[in-house]
Design a protein around this motif. Structure first.
Motif, PDB file in Angstrom:
ATOM      1  N   PHE A  43     105.960  33.029  33.763  1.00 24.38           N
ATOM      2  CA  PHE A  43     105.124  33.721  34.741  1.00 24.38           C
ATOM      3  C   PHE A  43     105.652  35.124  35.022  1.00 24.38           C
ATOM      4  N   GLY A  44     106.964  35.257  35.104  1.00 29.62           N
ATOM      5  CA  GLY A  44     107.538  36.575  35.376  1.00 29.62           C
ATOM      6  C   GLY A  44     107.381  37.535  34.223  1.00 29.62           C
ATOM      7  N   LEU A  45     107.593  37.041  32.991  1.00 30.16           N
ATOM      8  CA  LEU A  45     107.535  37.935  31.825  1.00 30.16           C
ATOM      9  C   LEU A  45     106.117  38.368  31.490  1.00 30.16           C
ATOM     10  N   PHE A  46     105.166  37.465  31.618  1.00 29.06           N
ATOM     11  CA  PHE A  46     103.821  37.739  31.140  1.00 29.06           C
ATOM     12  C   PHE A  46     102.821  38.024  32.256  1.00 29.06           C
ATOM     13  N   PHE A  47     103.262  37.997  33.509  1.00 31.62           N
ATOM     14  CA  PHE A  47     102.361  38.360  34.599  1.00 31.62           C
ATOM     15  C   PHE A  47     102.965  39.396  35.533  1.00 31.62           C
ATOM     16  N   LEU A  48     104.127  39.080  36.094  1.00 31.82           N
ATOM     17  CA  LEU A  48     104.715  39.985  37.077  1.00 31.82           C
ATOM     18  C   LEU A  48     105.157  41.306  36.455  1.00 31.82           C
ATOM     19  N   VAL A  49     105.787  41.238  35.290  1.00 31.25           N
ATOM     20  CA  VAL A  49     106.226  42.482  34.636  1.00 31.25           C
ATOM     21  C   VAL A  49     105.033  43.346  34.235  1.00 31.25           C
ATOM     22  N   PRO A  50     104.004  42.806  33.543  1.00 28.97           N
ATOM     23  CA  PRO A  50     102.835  43.654  33.251  1.00 28.97           C
ATOM     24  C   PRO A  50     102.142  44.171  34.503  1.00 28.97           C
TER      25      PRO A  50
END
Length: 308
Positions: A43-50
């Motif tokens: 969730f962090g890599l593919f949602f929060l970061v983008p």
């Protein structure tokens, strides 16, 4: 002293050693949440970061097709200063509202008939038929409507064959009514499955009791059935309305120039290397979705949401 020694001898050893094991529940509580770690990383890599990159880009500038890290609100000012962009935003909202209303208006009677008048033996078969289009490609499903709504499509051929028109009608394609029709077709299964989950748990004895007391079916539906289906209806609205706000492919293929929605506008920004303006437009849509989700969430009770 004798009484205390007697109590100590009668006390089980597990109770005497209880203070030593108090740290075990804490350790077990940590291990049971360890299963969420992969989901949190994903969730962090593919949602929060983008999402963080989109927020940063929306406050930067594009100079000669290069992104300059200069913090400014010009991208938002530019978006609201162009009437075409504002009109596209409002058009997207009302298309989503109309599409959602039509979808629920068709899905509710169908689901009501399915749950109340169809035996449970055949309910599963009809539900499978509803979600059967999901087994084919999304692109293929949208393209198929070009053969139905186009100048040489099935509808125009029928009109020409019956003599109702002398030439193909362009109303069915490359306009917002065509976009609404295709969106209703695409999201109808979402509404059916959500409403079915609520209607299946409804106690139909209440319906019969109200009818025995002299209430009309319409009154029973409005005053007994719908209030208890509040969570299911709101969930269906979320599953239909929110994705339509970001639709791109259906308006692009069936809507043409007169069916453009905000998703097409964002793609045009990024295709023209206007990354910061595209990020600002995308963030406006995301902010609108968050506001709607907060409103929908407040309209639900925790108990009702779990029951639906």
């Amino acid at each position: 002293m004798a009484v205390e020694q007697e109590i100590a001898t009668q006390t089980p050893a597990a109770e005497l050693e209880a203070p030593r094991g108090r740290a075990r529940p804490r350790a077990s509580s940590l291990t049971q949440y360890a299963g969420f770690l992969p989901a949190l990383v994903l969730f962090g890599l593919f949602f929060l970061v983008p999402l963080g990159l989109i927020v940063a880009y929306s406050f930067w500038e594009t100079v000669d097709y290069n992104v300059v890290h200069h913090w400014t609100l010009d991208n938002y000012r530019y978006f609201f200063s162009v009437s075409t962009y504002v009109h596209t935003m409002w058009a997207t909202i009302w298309v989503a509202v109309v599409s959602t209303a039509v979808t629920l208006a068709i899905a509710f009677p169908f689901t009501y008939w399915l749950v109340r008048y169809v035996s449970r033996r055949y309910q599963g078969i009809l539900l499978v038929l509803c979600i059967l289009p999901f087994w084919t490609s999304y692109l293929l499903r949208v393209y198929s409507w070009l053969n139905i709504l186009g100048p040489g499509g099935a509808i125009n051929r029928f009109l020409l064959w019956t003599g109702l028109t002398d030439q193909p009608v362009s109303l069915f394609l490359y306009d917002r009514p065509a976009v609404i029709l295709v969106l209703v077709y695409l999201y109808f299964p979402f509404a059916v499955l959500t409403l079915y989950a609520s209607l299946e748990r409804f106690d139909w004895n209440q319906f019969k009791a109200a009818m025995d007391l002299g209430a009309r079916p319409r009154t029973v539906i409005l005053r007994i059935l719908l209030p208890q289906m509040k969570a299911g209806i709101v969930t269906a609205v979320i599953f239909v309305f929110i994705p339509i706000l970001g639709e791109y492919l259906a308006p692009q293929l069936v809507g043409g120039a007169r069916g453009v929605m905000i998703g097409n506008l964002i793609v045009n920004f990024f295709s023209g290397a206007q990354y910061t303006r595209g990020a600002a437009a995308a963030l406006l849509v995301a902010a609108l979705i968050v506001v709607l989700l907060v409103i929908f969430r407040r309209s639900l009770d925790v108990e009702d949401a779990t029951r639906a």
